[in-house]
Motif scaffolding. Structure first.
Motif, mmCIF file in Angstrom:
data_model
loop_
_atom_site.group_PDB
_atom_site.id
_atom_site.type_symbol
_atom_site.label_atom_id
_atom_site.label_comp_id
_atom_site.label_asym_id
_atom_site.label_seq_id
_atom_site.Cartn_x
_atom_site.Cartn_y
_atom_site.Cartn_z
ATOM 1 N N ASP A 292 -6.389 0.910 -0.703
ATOM 2 C CA ASP A 292 -5.119 1.531 -1.078
ATOM 3 C C ASP A 292 -4.021 0.510 -1.388
ATOM 4 O OD1 ASP A 292 -3.552 3.746 -1.696
ATOM 5 O OD2 ASP A 292 -2.720 3.869 0.324
ATOM 6 N N ARG B 283 -7.609 -3.782 5.362
ATOM 7 C CA ARG B 283 -7.409 -3.328 3.983
ATOM 8 C C ARG B 283 -7.477 -4.504 3.012
ATOM 9 N NH1 ARG B 283 -1.864 -0.717 4.000
ATOM 10 N NH2 ARG B 283 -2.333 -0.352 1.790
ATOM 11 N N ARG C 188 -10.362 2.471 -1.222
ATOM 12 C CA ARG C 188 -10.214 2.629 0.223
ATOM 13 C C ARG C 188 -9.098 1.747 0.771
ATOM 14 N NH1 ARG C 188 -10.380 6.187 4.229
ATOM 15 N NH2 ARG C 188 -11.007 5.286 6.232
ATOM 16 N N TYR D 283 -15.487 5.974 5.364
ATOM 17 C CA TYR D 283 -15.547 5.734 6.807
ATOM 18 C C TYR D 283 -15.237 4.285 7.180
ATOM 19 C CZ TYR D 283 -17.756 10.312 6.991
ATOM 20 O OH TYR D 283 -18.018 11.659 6.876
ATOM 21 N N PRO E 224 -12.961 1.026 7.994
ATOM 22 C CA PRO E 224 -11.648 0.924 8.651
ATOM 23 C C PRO E 224 -10.557 0.542 7.668
ATOM 24 C CG PRO E 224 -13.013 -0.989 9.153
ATOM 25 C CD PRO E 224 -13.903 -0.007 8.466
ATOM 26 N N ASP E 225 -9.438 1.250 7.735
ATOM 27 C CA ASP E 225 -8.295 0.953 6.868
ATOM 28 C C ASP E 225 -6.977 1.035 7.643
ATOM 29 O OD1 ASP E 225 -8.209 3.677 7.299
ATOM 30 O OD2 ASP E 225 -7.655 4.176 5.234
ATOM 31 N N ASP E 226 -7.060 0.820 8.962
ATOM 32 C CA ASP E 226 -5.889 0.968 9.825
ATOM 33 C C ASP E 226 -5.257 -0.393 10.115
ATOM 34 O OD1 ASP E 226 -8.122 0.143 11.165
ATOM 35 O OD2 ASP E 226 -7.692 1.246 13.011
ATOM 36 N N GLY E 227 -4.646 -0.966 9.113
ATOM 37 C CA GLY E 227 -3.986 -2.248 9.288
ATOM 38 C C GLY E 227 -4.093 -3.086 8.034
#
Length: 227
Positions: free
Chosen positions: A29, A113, A27, A104, A106-109
């Motif tokens: 990445d 991450r 997730r 689901y 959060p991986d926006d930043g």
């Protein structure tokens, strides 16, 4: 005084923690571990054609191939080898289950991450450390390293290094073949970082477990897995 912990529970929790760790790292990445990189690339490519094909399926399919190759090289087969594949399927099913809620997260930043990746590495290290404290057959990855290092009369850690490097190179080759030249998918900077820190982290956690827990056989299964 040490607390008691059964080898069978160590096997169960070991597989669960490794699956959670792999799902979190995927997730994030930043790159999966070098060991699972080939299976991850196969999953990413095949799932484009066959949507039902999961990461877990890729794991135990690849491990079935590795197990067959190992038996051909050794020219022998043991019952415990077969259970290593059973472990691979068990782990693959757990991985597919935990991948669902992980999607689901959060991986926006960078910060979320990075947190996921660190938590994933820690979870994997805990799981592998627990697997070191059980007699039940490990996944084919670990079995292959153990058996072939003995077959070729090489030190275990040296053969493990060769295997890890080979897995990384295979992952890079598959990334280029499946997603284009110089496109690093699955194998990224986090893969290298994981390769550097994973061993010492597993060693530290294993030492902590040895200091605080006494592992024992709760079931009379050991003889079966030593066949």
């Amino acid at each position: 005084m040490k607390k008691k912990f059964s080898n069978e529970l160590a096997y169960l929790f070991g597989n669960i923690f490794v699956a959670i760790g792999v799902a979190l790292m995927e997730r994030a990445d930043f790159g999966v571990s070098m060991v699972v990189a080939p299976a991850y690339l196969i999953y990413r490519k095949v799932s484009l054609l066959l949507p039902f094909f999961t990461f877990g399926m890729a794991e135990y399919t690849l491990q079935a191939v590795l197990l067959t190759m190992m038996c051909l090289i050794l020219r022998r087969f043991k019952l415990s080898y077969l259970f290593s594949f059973v472990t691979a399927v068990f782990y693959g099913v757990i991985l597919d289950i935990v991948m669902l809620p992980a999607a689901y997260l959060p991986d926006d930043g960078f910060a979320p991450r990075a947190i996921l990746y660190v938590l994933g590495m820690v979870a994997c290290s805990i799981g592998i450390s627990m697997m070191f404290h059980t007699y039940i057959s490990p996944e084919v990855y670990e079995l292959l390293v153990k058996e072939l290092s003995g077959h070729f009369d090489m030190e275990l850690h040296r053969f493990k290094q060769i295997y890890d490097i080979s897995s990384t190179l295979v992952g890079v080759a598959l990334s280029f073949a499946f997603f284009g030249l110089w496109h690093f998918e699955g194998v990224k900077l986090g893969t290298i970082f994981c390769a550097l820190i994973n061993g010492p982290m597993i060693g530290a956690i294993s030492a902590w477990l040895d200091r605080h827990y006494e592992f024992y056989d709760a079931k009379g299964w050991r003889a079966f897995f030593e066949k």
